[in-house]
Design an enzyme around this catalytic site. Structure first.
Site, short mmCIF file in Angstrom:
data_model
loop_
_atom_site.label_atom_id
_atom_site.label_comp_id
_atom_site.label_asym_id
_atom_site.label_seq_id
_atom_site.Cartn_x
_atom_site.Cartn_y
_atom_site.Cartn_z
N SER A 333 0.91 -1.19 0.03
CA SER A 333 0.23 -0.07 0.10
C SER A 333 0.86 1.24 0.04
O SER A 333 2.17 1.24 0.02
CB SER A 333 -0.87 -0.05 1.10
N TYR A 334 0.36 2.45 -0.18
CA TYR A 334 0.81 3.71 0.06
C TYR A 334 1.96 3.64 1.16
O TYR A 334 1.51 3.81 2.16
CB TYR A 334 -0.14 4.93 -0.11
N PRO A 335 3.22 4.09 0.72
CA PRO A 335 4.39 3.99 1.80
C PRO A 335 4.33 5.22 2.29
O PRO A 335 5.35 5.30 3.26
CB PRO A 335 5.41 3.79 0.78
#
Length: 676
Positions: A333-335
DNA sequence: GCAAGGTC
């Protein structure tokens, strides 16, 4: 009649895609823009029981940046102080941003409504306000609203779609303020330091000595620890130690008093204990209770970076690069997230199921599937992104990508598992009036530890002791020790310190660390099996120089940035005006700039006999560490005796043509800088 | 050539 058209604009392509999927039920038409990663998604959707046409697209972070007009671009074009008041222009960041602007502009002509879907944070409001400006240019009648969501999951997105709010212009103004202050202050100090020090140390070559309100406190943290290590004074202490041999196990009992720093005091107690022989110890407490090792919190960016340094031996900058690659490939997922709590509607089971095929952790994942999943809840929520987690099972990864993906998966499964459990036994004994304690541990359930090898917890064997029993210890000794200095700062500690002090953001902390290394203020050094951050002579000299000027608010400490942040918060809350904060801060930094200029001798040499001792002279003993300047060779002799020249602007006194005034008599002539 | 903040 044709239905209304709504343009939705997100902060990044991935969010536009997710929203499109959710609102359209996966039935949309995707069109390309001139930039390959920016797509326009079109579909029909219900809004207030009417059907509307929706176009969802995105920007890619900020569209606009601030700059000075071109006549200020050359460093020698003006005195750095001019930059505190020079005009500022707004411009599109680059050509890509220009294409993105054009894409939105073109669509805006044909729609009646604009809905802003940028991240729900301060920067998101600012980006949103720039999007509104673009759309109003194309279509002055456009009706604007803002979607407010706390996670990109269907219920939240649908809720946001149906009940939009208005953009918070206070937050956008706060960001405008931050941008302007960072630009003015950063450029002014950077040009001043660089041009000035190059005059004194020609061997700096074209190196840039940058100043920034984040990079300097970051450097300050490194220097502070370095000095704590260097200035550490050892202190001797004494303690009494008891050893018991039982059932072939050696048990160490620690003195409840810990250590004493007075040898006579310790000796007196020890002699008293040893007076009656044999020494008799009585067991006064045997308690066994359940204990836990808590499973980790859901993974944030800052924690990922710390773990990267600590467990995986990958620098924060590199782990972010790898995490972004894994995100772009659709594996995680978005880091960039501050959120350390999963939404209560988060779908754990599908993600765990996806991992059950893996030979390394598949069995563990499977074992979680028939359990109710609960995770620990941290205190942070950025209202935009969930904690970092795997979104797809990945095969075929190699090298560091594989390592980082494995960490993200194991961390996620650990979060979904249970705390490790054990029984801790405490045995307390008494000899005369002194108490000593030993502890043992029997782990009863490994739980998350089975999938998360980065945490260690081990059994500690403790034989049986019975309450009130008496025995003679194998040994009862007085021991001498000494305090040990702290270690140099590690990157993981620095990330933690920056995070706690509000220096940088989750997305920029690693950049500031990289920057102070690239600028050669700091270098990484391997000592033993750990890597530490150690200031170079240059970094040390600059921090010491500024600190010796003795500002009320140090440029190398985090407080100054914290105060600016506080001012920005006041703008957000509507209690202060942008111009008020700008004026106050510009004046404050201009004053500090002038004080710096009036105390040049302190900046370049500290109070140590400027003109005789240059920076190298005072740092000579550390020269072997391979500093920036010594690495470039000849700094010692080459610069010796030149330091007294003071900062001078490049203009009006080219390098090597200096008149050398003030070099040896300790006097300074500030006029040549042309700071008017 | 300089800042810090978004993001690819």
């Amino acid at each position: 009649m044709e239905s209304e058209k709504v343009l939705c604009v997100a902060e990044k392509p991935s969010v536009a895609k997710e929203i499109a999927k959710i609102l359209s039920g996966n039935r949309f038409v995707m069109r390309n823009s001139r930039i390959n990663y920016i797509k326009n998604y079109e579909f029909k959707c219900q809004l207030n029981s009417k059907e509307v046409q929706v176009i969802i697209t995105s920007v890619c972070g900020h569209i606009n940046a601030l700059d000075f007009p071109s006549q200020y671009a050359k460093w020698e074009s003006c005195s750095p102080t001019v930059l505190f008041d020079a005009p500022i222009i707004k411009k599109t960041i680059d050509e890509n941003a220009e294409c993105i602007r054009e894409n939105i502009f073109n669509i805006a002509h044909s729609v009646s409504h604009l809905m802003i879907w940028t991240d729900c944070d301060r920067e998101g409001e600012k980006i949103g306000s720039d999007i509104v400006d673009i759309c109003r240019m194309a279509n002055s009648d456009i009706v604007v609203s803002r979607a407010r969501f706390s996670a990109i999951i269907p219920p939240q997105i649908k809720q946001a779609w149906e009940s939009p709010v208005q953009l918070d212009m206070n937050q956008a103004e706060a960001v405008n303020t931050r941008m302007e202050l960072d630009l003015r202050i950063g450029y002014a100090f950077t040009r001043y330091q660089t041009l000035g020090l190059r005059q004194i140390f020609p061997e700096l070559g074209n190196g840039i000595l940058s100043y920034g309100s984040c990079q300097f406190p970051t450097l300050g943290f490194v220097v502070e620890r370095y000095k704590a290590v260097e200035n550490f004074v050892k202190e001797k202490f004494w303690k009494i130690h008891v050893v018991v041999d039982r059932d072939d196990t050696i048990v160490n009992f620690n003195w409840d008093k810990g250590v004493l720093f007075n040898v006579n005091c310790c000796n007196a107690i020890y002699c008293d204990l040893m007076m009656d022989q044999p020494v008799i110890a009585t067991v006064v407490e045997v308690v066994t209770k359940e204990t836990r090792k808590y499973k980790p919190f859901p993974l944030t960016t800052v924690e990922l970076q710390k773990a990267g340094c600590r467990f995986l031996h990958i620098s924060s900058a590199e782990i972010m690069k790898i995490a972004e690659d894994l995100y772009n490939k659709g594996f995680i997922s978005y880091p960039r997230t501050e959120t350390d709590q999963f939404d209560h509607q988060f779908n754990f089971k599908d993600l765990i199921q996806a991992q059950s095929q893996d030979p390394r952790w598949g069995d563990f994942a499977s074992s979680l599937l028939d359990k109710r999943i609960t995770t620990r809840k941290g205190k942070h929520n950025d209202q935009a992104h969930p904690p970092i987690h795997p979104v797809q099972y990945a095969t075929g990864l190699t090298g560091k990508e594989k390592t980082v993906y494995e960490f993200v998966v194991r961390r996620f499964l650990a979060c979904c598992s249970d705390d490790a459990k054990g029984n801790e036994t405490t045995v307390k004994i008494k000899i005369k009036e002194e108490y000593f304690t030993a502890k043992g541990l029997v782990i009863t359930e490994n739980n998350y530890l089975d999938v998360y090898p980065y945490d260690r917890w081990s059994d500690k064997n403790l034989p049986n002791f019975i309450l009130n029993e008496t025995f003679t210890p194998k040994e009862c000794t007085i021991e001498e020790g000494e305090t040990t200095p702290p270690e140099y700062l590690t990157e993981a500690e620095l990330i933690n310190t920056m995070d706690k002090n509000g220096i940088g953001t989750d997305a920029t902390i690693h950049e500031h660390i990289k920057k102070i290394i690239d600028r050669e203020y700091v270098e990484k050094q391997d000592l033993g099996n750990k890597t530490y951050l150690i200031p170079s002579n240059l970094g040390l000299a600059i921090v010491e120089g500024y600190d010796s000027i003795g500002f009320n608010e140090s440029l190398t400490k985090p407080l100054l940035r914290a105060k600016m942040e506080q001012n920005l918060k006041e703008i957000c809350e509507g209690t202060r005006e942008k111009n008020d904060v700008l004026t106050e801060n510009v004046n404050k930094y201009r004053d500090m700039f002038l004080v710096t200029h009036n105390n040049l001798q302190l900046l370049i040499g500290g109070s140590r006999d400027v003109g005789e001792n240059d920076i190298q002279g005072t740092r000579g003993s550390r020269g072997s560490r391979g500093s920036r300047v010594s690495k470039r060779g000849g700094r010692g002799r080459g610069s010796r005796g030149r330091a007294g020249r003071g900062f001078t602007s490049a203009r009006g006194r080219g390098r090597g043509r200096g008149r050398g005034r003030g070099s040896n008599d300790g006097s300074y002539d500030n006029e040549p800088l042309n700071i008017d």
